[in-house]
Design a protein around this motif. Structure first.
Motif, mmCIF file in Angstrom:
data_model
loop_
_atom_site.group_PDB
_atom_site.id
_atom_site.type_symbol
_atom_site.label_atom_id
_atom_site.label_comp_id
_atom_site.label_asym_id
_atom_site.label_seq_id
_atom_site.Cartn_x
_atom_site.Cartn_y
_atom_site.Cartn_z
ATOM 1 N N UNK A 121 0.828 -1.209 0.000
ATOM 2 C CA UNK A 121 0.000 0.000 0.000
ATOM 3 C C UNK A 121 0.862 1.259 0.000
ATOM 4 N N UNK A 122 1.945 1.206 0.776
ATOM 5 C CA UNK A 122 2.739 2.407 0.991
ATOM 6 C C UNK A 122 3.709 2.768 -0.100
ATOM 7 N N UNK A 123 3.750 1.998 -1.192
ATOM 8 C CA UNK A 123 4.668 2.322 -2.274
ATOM 9 C C UNK A 123 3.998 3.085 -3.409
ATOM 10 N N UNK A 124 2.721 3.362 -3.255
ATOM 11 C CA UNK A 124 1.963 4.109 -4.268
ATOM 12 C C UNK A 124 1.125 5.163 -3.555
ATOM 13 N N UNK A 156 11.280 5.649 9.471
ATOM 14 C CA UNK A 156 10.919 4.766 8.372
ATOM 15 C C UNK A 156 10.633 3.357 8.871
ATOM 16 N N UNK A 157 9.874 2.625 8.057
ATOM 17 C CA UNK A 157 9.754 1.198 8.257
ATOM 18 C C UNK A 157 11.026 0.546 7.694
ATOM 19 N N UNK A 158 11.095 -0.763 7.691
ATOM 20 C CA UNK A 158 12.313 -1.437 7.260
ATOM 21 C C UNK A 158 12.556 -1.326 5.759
ATOM 22 N N UNK A 159 13.827 -1.375 5.399
ATOM 23 C CA UNK A 159 14.235 -1.420 3.996
ATOM 24 C C UNK A 159 14.237 -2.867 3.506
ATOM 25 N N UNK A 219 6.683 3.542 4.326
ATOM 26 C CA UNK A 219 7.691 2.626 3.801
ATOM 27 C C UNK A 219 8.814 3.421 3.140
ATOM 28 N N UNK A 220 10.068 3.008 3.349
ATOM 29 C CA UNK A 220 11.186 3.678 2.678
ATOM 30 C C UNK A 220 11.442 3.128 1.273
ATOM 31 N N UNK A 221 10.716 2.075 0.899
ATOM 32 C CA UNK A 221 10.978 1.396 -0.378
ATOM 33 C C UNK A 221 10.243 2.077 -1.529
ATOM 34 N N UNK A 222 10.510 3.371 -1.663
ATOM 35 C CA UNK A 222 9.837 4.206 -2.659
ATOM 36 C C UNK A 222 10.857 5.145 -3.301
ATOM 37 N N UNK A 223 10.466 5.721 -4.428
ATOM 38 C CA UNK A 223 11.339 6.679 -5.111
ATOM 39 C C UNK A 223 11.316 8.031 -4.415
#
Length: 303
Positions: free
Chosen positions: A140-143, A191-194, A167-171
Motif C-alpha cells: 500500500x505504501x509504495x503508491x 521509516x519502516x524497514x528497507x 515505507x522507505x521502499x519508494x522513489x
C-alpha cells in the motif's frame, strides 16, 4: 523532566522517546528491565483483523550493523487483542499505541474500528508497508494513490489520533507523505524497514525462507535521517522518526532533522533499557546547551 513533555497530534507524551512495533512485544515483557512509566509510549506488535501464523522459519538473519526479519506479522488477531491482551496492558503508565496491518483496505478499516472503543488506546499506527492482495501484492505504501485510499477508509471509522507509518521502499517518500496527510493522517512515523536479503554461500540459497526481508538496525540510520528531513520539509503534520537509533545522540539527530518524537526498534534487542537511557540523554543535552524545551530543537537543522 517537564522540558521533555510534548504533545503530538493530541498525544500527551512524558518525553519524546517511544518503542517501535515488533521490537517490544506488548510492553509488559520488558517491565523487568526498565520502568515503563519513564518513556513516552509503546507501539505494540502488529495487529491484524484475523490471526496470522507468520512466515516459515528461518525468518531472521544477522547482517553487518543490523538484522533482517521476515516474521510476517504473526499475531492472534484484533479480537484476541481486545479480549486478552488489552486488559493486561491498559493500565501501563504510558501511552499504548496499536500498530494495525492488513491485506485489503477493508481489513485495515475493520481492524481499526474494533479498537475505537478501547479507552486506554489513544492512537493507532497504520503499517502501510503490507502487500495489497487485491493489487497483486504491491505494498500500500509504495503508491501514493493506494496509501491515500487506505488512510481515507480508516479515517472514516477511526476518530482518535491516526499515525501512518511510511515505507522507505519508494522513489519519493514525500509524495506518499503528502498523499496520506491529505486524507486525514494526524502524524507520520518513518521509516519502516528497507527491503534486503542475505545468502548462504555454502548452500547457495537465501537465508530467509521468504528470500527477502526487512532490514533494520544502525545500518539504516543515514537513509532514515534523510527521509525524515525530506518529509519534514514537505508536510505540516508531526513526524515520529525511527531507523537505527541506538543512543541519545542518534535521537537528537532525528529531532534536528524534523522529528517531534522518536521510536527505538532493533536496539531494544541489544539493550532492553535503551529507551530510558535515551530519554535521560536528551534531557542532559538540553541542560548542557541551555535549551528550555525539546520542541525548540525540532527541525532546527541548519543547511
Amino acid at each position: 523532566m517537564d522540558k521533555l513533555k510534548i504533545n503530538i497530534a493530541g498525544l500527551e507524551l512524558k518525553n519524546p522517546v517511544m518503542t517501535a512495533s515488533g521490537t517490544f512485544g506488548y510492553g509488559k515483557e520488558f517491565s523487568d528491565f526498565m520502568d515503563l512509566s519513564k518513556i513516552g509510549g509503546i507501539f505494540v506488535k502488529g495487529t491484524t483483523l484475523h490471526e496470522r501464523q507468520g512466515n516459515p522459519y528461518p525468518r531472521m538473519a544477522e547482517t553487518p550493523s543490523g538484522m533482517l526479519n521476515a516474521v510476517g506479522l504473526q499475531n492472534k488477531g484484533v479480537d484476541y487483542f481486545v479480549s486478552n491482551i488489552y486488559p493486561e496492558i491498559k493500565d501501563l503508565d504510558t501511552n499504548v499505541i496499536v500498530n494495525v496491518s492488513g491485506s485489503t483496505i477493508e481489513d485495515y478499516a475493520e481492524c481499526a474500528e474494533r479498537l475505537v472503543g478501547l479507552d486506554k488506546i489513544p492512537a493507532i499506527e497504520l503499517n502501510i508497508s503490507c502487500p495489497n492482495v487485491k493489487e497483486g501484492g504491491m505494498a500500500f505504501g509504495t503508491c501514493a494513490n493506494s496509501a491515500a485510499n487506505v488512510v481515507k477508509a480508516v479515517r472514516k471509522v477511526y476518530p482518535k489520533t491516526l499515525i501512518v507509518k511510511l515505507s522507505p521502499n519508494v522513489t519519493d517518500i514525500t509524495q506518499i507523505a503528502k498523499a496520506v496527510e491529505g486524507e486525514g493522517a494526524d502524524c507520520l512515523s518513518l521509516i519502516n524497514t528497507l527491503l534486503g536479503m542475505a545468502i548462504d554461500i555454502n548452500k547457495r540459497k537465501p537465508i530467509l525462507s521468504t528470500v527477502t526481508g526487512g532490514l533494520s538496525g544502525a545500518c539504516v540510520k543515514p537513509v532514515a535521517l534523510r527521509m525524515v528531513w525530506q518529509t519534514y520539509n514537505a508536510v505540516n503534520i508531526p513526524i515520529i522518526g525511527m531507523g537505527g537509533i541506538s543512543c541519545w545522540e542518534d535521537a537528537i539527530e532525528f529531532i534536528l532533522a524534523g522529528s517531534s518524537a522518536i521510536q527505538i526498534g532493533t536496539y531494544n534487542f541489544i539493550d532492553p533499557a535503551i529507551s530510558v537511557k535515551v530519554a535521560e540523554g536528551i534531557k542532559e543535552y538540553l541542560d548542557k546547551h541551555n535549551i528550555s524545551h525539546v520542541k525548540d530543537l525540532i527541525g532546527q537543522l541548519s543547511v
